[in-house]
Scaffold this motif. Structure first.
Motif, PDB file in Angstrom:
ATOM      1  N   GLU A  38      80.698  40.781 176.027  1.00  0.00           N
ATOM      2  CA  GLU A  38      80.134  42.010 175.475  1.00  0.00           C
ATOM      3  C   GLU A  38      79.735  41.848 174.015  1.00  0.00           C
ATOM      4  O   GLU A  38      78.907  42.590 173.518  1.00  0.00           O
ATOM      5  CB  GLU A  38      81.146  43.156 175.586  1.00  0.00           C
ATOM      6  N   GLY A  39      80.369  40.937 173.323  1.00  0.00           N
ATOM      7  CA  GLY A  39      80.133  40.763 171.893  1.00  0.00           C
ATOM      8  C   GLY A  39      81.085  41.638 171.109  1.00  0.00           C
ATOM      9  O   GLY A  39      81.052  42.854 171.221  1.00  0.00           O
ATOM     10  N   ALA A  40      81.957  41.020 170.368  1.00  0.00           N
ATOM     11  CA  ALA A  40      82.947  41.751 169.575  1.00  0.00           C
ATOM     12  C   ALA A  40      82.289  42.348 168.339  1.00  0.00           C
ATOM     13  O   ALA A  40      81.353  41.777 167.789  1.00  0.00           O
ATOM     14  CB  ALA A  40      84.078  40.803 169.158  1.00  0.00           C
ATOM     15  N   PRO A  41      82.770  43.509 167.896  1.00  0.00           N
ATOM     16  CA  PRO A  41      82.257  44.071 166.646  1.00  0.00           C
ATOM     17  C   PRO A  41      82.468  43.091 165.496  1.00  0.00           C
ATOM     18  O   PRO A  41      83.407  42.296 165.524  1.00  0.00           O
ATOM     19  CB  PRO A  41      83.108  45.330 166.440  1.00  0.00           C
ATOM     20  N   GLU A  42      81.613  43.161 164.522  1.00  0.00           N
ATOM     21  CA  GLU A  42      81.674  42.189 163.419  1.00  0.00           C
ATOM     22  C   GLU A  42      82.964  42.266 162.622  1.00  0.00           C
ATOM     23  O   GLU A  42      83.352  41.305 161.979  1.00  0.00           O
ATOM     24  CB  GLU A  42      80.469  42.395 162.499  1.00  0.00           C
ATOM     25  N   THR A  43      83.637  43.398 162.641  1.00  0.00           N
ATOM     26  CA  THR A  43      84.868  43.536 161.880  1.00  0.00           C
ATOM     27  C   THR A  43      86.059  42.876 162.573  1.00  0.00           C
ATOM     28  O   THR A  43      87.079  42.674 161.955  1.00  0.00           O
ATOM     29  CB  THR A  43      85.200  45.023 161.644  1.00  0.00           C
ATOM     30  N   GLU A  44      85.909  42.576 163.837  1.00  0.00           N
ATOM     31  CA  GLU A  44      87.000  41.966 164.594  1.00  0.00           C
ATOM     32  C   GLU A  44      86.950  40.446 164.480  1.00  0.00           C
ATOM     33  O   GLU A  44      85.920  39.861 164.185  1.00  0.00           O
ATOM     34  CB  GLU A  44      86.898  42.367 166.070  1.00  0.00           C
TER      35      GLU A  44
END
Length: 121
Positions: free
Chosen positions: A92-98
């Protein structure tokens, strides 16, 4: 797709060792270390699964203490759940903050290896 085979291999190896351990060894601390690991892996999997869920998601559930003879299975289930959650997040693609799923995978493998080494003492 994220290759989670290092995690599944480490989890399956440790679970097999736990299943083969005598009761005395399990009671001397190996089962407690394994349960602690299963709880940590489970919590990480639930956190990843909730990441994509809604705000009304169920609170995290703690892996129960089901006895010394079950911890091998608990480690296996929790580890395989985490591997699946990591693959889903990577797809899914992790959020950039993770943290990157590959970093989380490496951390999980290290946790399993440390728990296995501690249980072998």
């Amino acid at each position: 797709m994220l290759d989670t085979s290092p995690l599944t291999a480490a989890v399956e190896r440790f679970a097999d060792r736990l299943r083969a351990m005598p009761q005395s060894r399990l009671q001397q601390g190996a089962a407690a270390r394994a349960l602690e690991l299963a709880r940590e892996l489970s919590a990480r999997a639930q956190a990843l699964e909730a990441q994509g869920g809604d705000a009304g998601a169920a609170p995290a559930r703690e892996m129960p203490d089901a006895g010394v003879f079950v911890v091998g299975d608990q480690v296996a289930v929790a580890g395989l759940d985490l591997a699946q959650a990591l693959r889903a997040v990577a797809a899914e693609g992790a959020p950039e903050t993770e943290r990157a799923p590959s970093v989380m995978l490496d951390e999980a493998v290290r946790l399993v290896e440390r728990a296995e080494a501690g249980a072998a003492r």
